[in-house]
Design an enzyme around this catalytic site. Structure first.
Site, PDB file in Angstrom:
ATOM      1  N   GLY A  43       0.809  -1.375  -0.068  1.00  0.00           N
ATOM      2  CA  GLY A  43       0.177   0.056   0.181  1.00  0.00           C
ATOM      3  C   GLY A  43       1.123   1.421   0.437  1.00  0.00           C
ATOM      4  N   GLY A  73      -2.426  12.042   0.055  1.00  0.00           N
ATOM      5  CA  GLY A  73      -4.047  11.842   1.047  1.00  0.00           C
ATOM      6  C   GLY A  73      -4.337  11.266   1.726  1.00  0.00           C
ATOM      7  N   HIS A  74      -5.354  11.562   2.086  1.00  0.00           N
ATOM      8  CA  HIS A  74      -6.303  10.755   3.090  1.00  0.00           C
ATOM      9  C   HIS A  74      -7.487  10.406   2.416  1.00  0.00           C
ATOM     10  CE1 HIS A  74      -3.091  10.015   5.989  1.00  0.00           C
ATOM     11  NE2 HIS A  74      -2.704  11.240   6.233  1.00  0.00           N
ATOM     12  N   ILE A  84     -10.314  11.418   3.236  1.00  0.00           N
ATOM     13  CA  ILE A  84     -11.229  12.520   2.961  1.00  0.00           C
ATOM     14  C   ILE A  84     -11.343  13.522   2.287  1.00  0.00           C
ATOM     15  CG2 ILE A  84      -9.638  14.666   4.457  1.00  0.00           C
ATOM     16  CD1 ILE A  84     -12.946  15.395   5.828  1.00  0.00           C
ATOM     17  N   ASP A 107     -11.644   4.624   2.171  1.00  0.00           N
ATOM     18  CA  ASP A 107     -10.093   3.650   2.015  1.00  0.00           C
ATOM     19  C   ASP A 107     -10.659   2.430   3.109  1.00  0.00           C
ATOM     20  OD1 ASP A 107      -8.494   5.480   2.741  1.00  0.00           O
ATOM     21  OD2 ASP A 107      -7.950   5.130   4.910  1.00  0.00           O
TER      22      ASP A 107
END
Length: 414
Positions: A118, A160-161, A163, A191
């Site tokens: 990942g 990035g995340h 959200i 996610d």
């Protein structure tokens, strides 16, 4: 159920159904992926969750952790690691920046069916462990990649995340009340739903292809792609003119009075989902609400009546405590459920009866899902500490105790 399976079950005199009376166990029983070997290169976010699901389904997952956390841990941990997402695996600590460490990983890959990583695009390639060398070591390997933005595109090289990913797909804009900011749905939508579960489905599809004689391949799972996929239902409603408004003004986003959350007299909440006319009729009957122009069955689907209907239902539900409403409404087709907190949820009678939550190695946690009629899943291992199984895994690779000692002395493993 496929016709061929039904026929086989009939011919064998077998009653083909899920064994509801034998719930998920915490023994060494094997799930449907028994015999599948997975190498997980440790990371954060959706990739570990995907590896957890594969382990829950019976795969033998070896997590490749970094050496530093392993060296910092106690030599013989007396309790499982608290990160429940890491359940079901063994852990080996390897320095993938060393030649000897890379050799260990490629040896694992040569014996594996799946690799899951990942990292940002290019990280595994810079380590010399990208798809090309791994597929050269094992042409039947399924190389699962999990990123937020994907392996290519203008944003691919940036951080990035969850959200951020759900924001650009339009999903975040649809969640929350009208006239207020959107509400992040934890990291469940991006996610875990659009990321990890889409990666799992891709890995399983690629494994099926390999089982039918295909070569191994790369599965490029991106949270943005998966989240967009999950919004297909809303796009379908929009195409049919059934999602005309902005946030908080449509049938599934809290605007419709029969699909909304209401506060009760004790400050707790009820979720009401009486979408179909028959279910709404039961809701009216059981609550005793006298229909008005805003709550009558024949006008309830008209958005112009929704604000008035919301006010009337809110006033009614505010007259009793939550659990009193549940006793009246739960055992029916009125489609009403209590909004439970983290501590209450495992004790709900339905979830308790199905053992939706189980205690394993001293920790209460969600059980593996789904259930299988012939290959029941199980929680076989608690979350490992980094490097807890280094010697064991290396011995399986054919390394002698002297080999392991040299690798450890060189810092290649821990």
């Amino acid at each position: 159920m496929p016709r061929s399976v039904r026929g086989a079950a009939r011919r064998q005199g077998t009653r083909f159904r899920l064994r509801q009376d034998v719930p998920v166990t915490t023994t060494e029983q094997a799930g449907p992926l028994v015999g599948v070997r997975v190498v997980e290169v440790a990371g954060i976010g959706p990739a570990p969750f995907a590896a957890m699901v594969l382990a829950d389904l019976g795969a033998d997952v070896v997590r490749v952790d970094r050496p530093d956390p392993a060296r910092a841990a106690a030599p013989a941990p007396s309790a499982p690691h608290p990160d429940l997402v890491n359940r079901g695996r063994r852990s080996i600590a390897v320095d993938l920046k060393s030649d000897a460490g890379r050799t260990v990983l490629l040896d694992l890959v040569a014996r594996a069916d799946v690799l899951v990583e990942g990292f940002r695009p290019g990280v595994m390639e810079r380590l010399g462990l990208g798809p090309d060398p791994c597929l050269a070591a094992n042409p039947r390997l399924v190389y699962g990649r999990m990123t937020g933005w994907g392996q290519d595109g203008p944003q691919a090289r940036y951080a990035g995340h969850d959200i951020d990913y759900i924001a650009v797909t339009g999903a975040l804009d649809a969640i929350g009340p009208a006239g207020a900011a959107p509400v992040p749905p934890l990291n469940l939508l991006g996610d875990l739903g659009g990321g990890a579960m889409v990666l799992v489905s891709g890995v399983l599809a690629a494994l099926l292809a390999v089982g039918r004689g295909a070569e191994g391949q790369v599965v490029d799972a991106a949270v943005v792609d998966g989240t967009a996929l999950l919004t297909t239902f809303v796009h379908a409603l929009r195409a049919q003119g059934l999602w005309p408004g902005g946030r908080g003004s449509n049938v599934l986003d809290g605007a419709a009075p029969y699909y909304a959350v209401y506060e009760c007299s004790d400050g707790r909440y009820l979720a009401v989902g009486a979408l179909e006319p028959a279910f709404y009729a039961q809701l009216l009957e059981r609550t005793g609400l006298a229909p008005t122009p805003d709550t009558a069955p024949e006008t309830r689907a008209d958005p112009s009546h929704w604000p008035g209907g919301r006010r009337q239902w809110a006033a009614l539900f505010a007259t009793r405590p939550r659990d009193e409403w549940c006793r009246l409404l739960e055992a029916s087709d009125a489609c009403v459920a209590p909004v439970l907190d983290w501590d209450e949820a495992p004790r709900h009678p339905h979830l308790a009866a199905r053992r939706t939550f189980v205690e394993h190695a001293g920790a209460l946690q969600p059980a593996p899902a789904p259930r299988f009629s012939r290959t029941p899943t199980s929680l076989r291992r608690p979350p490992p500490h980094p490097g807890q199984h280094t010697d064991e895994v290396l011995q399986e690779l054919g390394r002698t105790p002297d080999d392991v000692a040299r690798l450890r002395a060189d810092g290649a493993v821990a």
